[in-house]
Design an enzyme around this catalytic site. Structure first.
Site, PDB file in Angstrom:
ATOM      1  N   GLY A  10       0.946  -1.038   0.162  1.00 29.03           N
ATOM      2  CA  GLY A  10      -0.050  -0.040   0.055  1.00 29.03           C
ATOM      3  C   GLY A  10       0.741   1.232  -0.163  1.00 29.03           C
ATOM      4  O   GLY A  10       1.969   1.137   0.470  1.00 29.03           O
ATOM      5  N   CYS A  11       0.355   2.329  -0.345  1.00 31.83           N
ATOM      6  CA  CYS A  11       1.002   3.682  -0.543  1.00 31.83           C
ATOM      7  C   CYS A  11       1.503   4.205   0.927  1.00 31.83           C
ATOM      8  O   CYS A  11       2.628   4.553   1.113  1.00 31.83           O
ATOM      9  CB  CYS A  11       0.286   4.671  -1.134  1.00 31.83           C
ATOM     10  SG  CYS A  11      -1.517   4.970  -0.569  1.00 31.83           S
ATOM     11  N   TYR A  12       0.390   4.080   1.992  1.00 36.39           N
ATOM     12  CA  TYR A  12       0.985   4.385   3.210  1.00 36.39           C
ATOM     13  C   TYR A  12       1.942   3.551   3.841  1.00 36.39           C
ATOM     14  O   TYR A  12       2.814   4.187   4.458  1.00 36.39           O
ATOM     15  CB  TYR A  12      -0.377   4.580   4.152  1.00 36.39           C
ATOM     16  CG  TYR A  12      -1.364   5.805   3.893  1.00 36.39           C
ATOM     17  CD1 TYR A  12      -0.945   7.162   3.728  1.00 36.39           C
ATOM     18  CD2 TYR A  12      -2.556   5.460   3.635  1.00 36.39           C
ATOM     19  CE1 TYR A  12      -1.790   8.079   3.892  1.00 36.39           C
ATOM     20  CE2 TYR A  12      -3.509   6.704   3.459  1.00 36.39           C
ATOM     21  CZ  TYR A  12      -3.027   7.843   3.489  1.00 36.39           C
ATOM     22  OH  TYR A  12      -3.806   8.983   3.399  1.00 36.39           O
ATOM     23  N   ALA A  40       5.378   4.394   2.574  1.00 35.77           N
ATOM     24  CA  ALA A  40       5.962   5.468   3.151  1.00 35.77           C
ATOM     25  C   ALA A  40       6.443   5.326   4.675  1.00 35.77           C
ATOM     26  O   ALA A  40       7.359   5.907   5.269  1.00 35.77           O
ATOM     27  CB  ALA A  40       5.162   6.851   3.033  1.00 35.77           C
TER      28      ALA A  40
END
Lengths: 334, 334, 334, 334
Positions: free
Chosen positions: A149-151, A154
């Protein structure tokens, strides 16, 4: 132009992540998109639906039985990959951008994605593809990769060096912020209209967001995670607040990512704008001596390192290419 | 229009906070701006420097010896109020929007503002003017009020009901985000150009921001605070992550602010856009059962409740008027 | 607060224009919203649908037979007013914000709005309510006022002094630009998503936009009109390029609008941001000697002077109040 | 990666256009930046000043006597190229991004740029480098190319097919709009701060902008030109309103640009966002039958086709490479 040996299929090519894969692969020296599908738009040109893409691709129906490709990117809602991966794996290696294969515990998946895992899925052995944190050998051999996932991308890139150092005390906080494209291209509610979001900033799903267990799974401990919406199209910033027994240092982070082309440690809190269109993750490390917290800020482009770029990075590794092949590093600024 | 009995001076009227005071007072039924000053622009019309203001005011030099007003708003950099307040208090009550009188400990001020407090300032007894958290009687009698910082306003309104409940464990985290106008109108570095900020989001001063001790002073304990920059002109959002021994509730927050017109507890994480131009603070309360953290999100308009509006609210209280007199509540949307 | 004598109904209160009327009337000294309706949301509180509004209003069904009000604002799609105005006029004066009564020629209406005018509508004698350009006496006596379109307001205020001067040669060009809120709150197509519009600018309906005949009707000649979409929520800028036989001057425009509180001639091309939330129209006048064109730029807030504010200005005139009663002039900046 | 045969110098590498050249050349197969200069920052790494660029380049002083390169891009204010080109041409071919060599008439240059042309400049024979409208043979042989202005590029690509058709009557209108990066990176006035521009739109230099004579020179007739500022970092849209004796058609435009890779005729008014980071110009053609005007809308990325990308396109032609070598076509969306 070098020989484009790898034939790639993009399933769901007219969404933001799928279209970004098509855009990025246009300058990849060793791969080309041979097949693009879109649920409701078979027969139309991809450039009609995505007029920013200059390509002759015509969209096909998704037909797993006839799909032939070296690599297939699945850019669909949760549930799609679970249903189709077993059949697809007979003829193609798969990189799935949904959450279907990210969580090891079926019950956690079922709770956070509110759907059952079909029985056939149990036999599919996916590798979690965050290349800076995953065993690269395992990735290289994978038949199917769960693109993070993107979160979590990061958050984990900022958090794991701390965790690995063994200095974290208690529950780390991940306060994350994302550009609106993270919501995808088909969320046509009032809430996502330009007029409702421009000039404003807000949190959402402050508790129980489905990316929480994905972060916790790799962190190996509970994590306090809340996402927010930035009035911008792209970019994720994650600020980690973690109580530590020893001050962290930029050097420690640099050593942790030594030799990896897509993570850079910088000297001040980075802007998401610096990685606009880039596959980089930039990380800044601070220490708050008065509270004994590490404060780490990371930024990525949610559609590149947080989705399409990382998917191509995974494909590169699976194909035995240098992981940075064909991926941009400098951001589009201003 | 009712009689405008109160004569007001605005010192530094061409900055964002000063101009906002002028704009808001234009629809205040009991006060009017009798004097406006601006450092380098005496003799020019205020509307030349601030063409969004439709007013006949001509800017004067600041001359404390001759200044006569019921209330004087000081909208200047740190240091100015410390220098001039003692003289001003002979002829006017003062509301200072800088950090000069917010911190009780001179040494803390000197460390965070990197300037010495002049000797004369020791005799000035300022009241910290966050009306929902300050003793209103004391405010009503104050000769000089220290108007709170924008971040502390958003942070403390969200945090203090938790602190007051006695349930907070360890160090609360305040992850705050502000629109760019918080930097003021005179920051002409490259960093504040439109092209450099639009479409991006970043943290800054992640450790040691000067609003930290202001938050800690009222919270009565160390607080982990980091600010970020939203690509929007106005608005602050603060997310509080605080470990608690008992789940918080919206009702508890409502009871805490019972009868106060400018704090409202809402049912989902609010957008800063909802309070654009409004003096309201909206608060959402969540609880993360898996980590036992309260997650509280508050929003204000940094120039209204975070500066000019709160200053007028303080003036109202000091003047014996209802605190909401002349202050907008509904936001300018979209 | 003065006595709020006028009872007002807002039909379609949860759209952008309707909600803006409710917001603005909250500080109007002589009027109050007694009834608010919304098609699909009767029974819900208006503040649920429009959380930026702090009001106790509960939405009703629209029932023309029982509607009693001094003034009724119709904030609905084209066709609604044509259907209901005849019945409404028995019990209330009407200000219609749609295009239903703006065009004198039924055939022009039918072509541009692609619907037939019902027979009963022929008896309704609406007055076109652009107060700076309309006969104010006629407005004062009107039973029903057609509130102008947002583009025609900006365009005509900039154009008519030129036309009136008798110096215009050939076809004037109106190149206009609007913030996205002009599309309304219910346009939930992909095209209006934040991610699709942020950071971009484009034209649309470059030929044949329905505001063209409205501009031409008052100008008394053909006009070349094209609208564009600004990546901002509010604001319209219109640039007029008109060949002239004599240079125009700021003084000529000032004289034309002498004594009118909502039109101001300024000395440089104004920003839409200067009138954010304001009922003003700012106009700058230039002359291009080398091509002999007047170049006039005007700005308004499309939701205030372009819709809700102008509607209230019309109500003020109809009610015998000063036209500026309760309307803001200074903009919300930054 | 192919051999990077061409050695390139970028003079003024830390401004927006210079940095964009560095970014784009990083993926050019046949050229590499061998030298980068910056007025006040010699000795520093370019990536310090432009942290979005990931490059090892260290900035040098500009020393024309020792500069050796196949191609030199001059990215400086007006006046710089006039001063240095004569000396530079002894050792390098030059592409100048300023206005110094665009205008044939010295007196026009002197009037619009308010500086005198030095005597030595008269011997420099520059070719105007708008490759779709310039004689490509001449460009291929040029020692020095005047890279067009951003507005003239957008305006002329939309206008010239009309002019060439011989159907234009009277003065064509060019109503153009640009993202803020067009102002460059060193304009640190209040006017260019994020807070002052975000959410607003305005015209500027409505008459007499220095790009006017550049457009007129190629159009061969007077043109009415006004620029505006879009609240976005990148992108130019130009709307042409031109009275014509015959309706224009998309086919006519397609034929005009037949075989040229960077101009595409599209079916609806394009958004600047479609060409974000791309060297394309998209053009839409409409006809207003009621006024007999052609209405043509074009979009470019002001920093790519309007500056750095077009400069590289010119270099490609001068070097005998296909003009599209190393230049992106698909835009970065959303």
């Amino acid at each position: 132009m070098a020989h484009r040996g790898l034939r790639v299929a993009v399933v769901g090519a007219s969404g933001y992540a799928g279209a970004e894969i098509v855009r990025l692969l246009a300058s990849h020296p060793c791969a080309e998109v041979a097949l693009a599908t879109s649920g409701r738009s078979a027969g139309r040109r991809l450039s009609e639906l995505c007029p920013w893409l200059h390509t002759d691709l015509v969209l096909s129906d998704f037909d797993p039985a006839s799909l032939r490709a070296d690599f297939t990117f699945l850019c669909q809602e949760a549930g799609f990959a679970l249903e189709h991966a077993p059949e697809l794996l007979a003829t193609t290696r798969v990189i799935d951008l949904s959450g279907d294969f990210r969580l090891k515990e079926p019950s956690v998946y079922e709770r956070f994605y509110q759907r059952e895992r079909p029985k056939g899925a149990a036999d599919v052995r996916a590798v979690y593809g965050l290349p800076e944190l995953t065993d690269v050998e395992e990735l290289a051999d994978a038949k199917i990769v769960a693109n993070p996932g993107c979160y979590p991308t990061a958050a984990l890139l900022a958090l794991m060096p701390l965790i690995a150092s063994g200095t974290v005390v208690g529950t780390p906080i991940v306060d994350a912020k994302s550009g609106v494209s993270g919501a995808g291209r088909s969320r046509k509610e009032t809430d996502y209209l330009f007029s409702e979001l421009s000039g404003g900033f807000k949190g959402y799903a402050m508790v129980g967001h489905r990316h929480t267990p994905e972060i916790e799974q790799m962190a190996g401990r509970p994590v306090r995670f809340s996402p927010h919406l930035i009035p911008a199209a792209r970019g994720i910033e994650a600020t980690i607040h973690a109580q530590v027994t020893k001050p962290p240092s930029a050097e420690m982070f640099q050593a942790f990512y030594n030799g990896r082309p897509f993570v850079q440690v910088v000297g001040s809190p980075p802007s998401t704008k610096l990685v606009h269109g880039s596959n980089l993750c930039l990380i800044n490390v601070d220490y708050d001596a008065s509270t004994e917290f590490a404060v780490v800020s990371s930024v990525i482009d949610n559609l590149v390192k947080g989705a399409a770029g990382q998917a191509i990075q995974n494909m590169n590794i699976m194909a035995g290419l240098p992981e940075e092949t064909g991926l941009p590093v400098s951001g589009v600024w201003p």
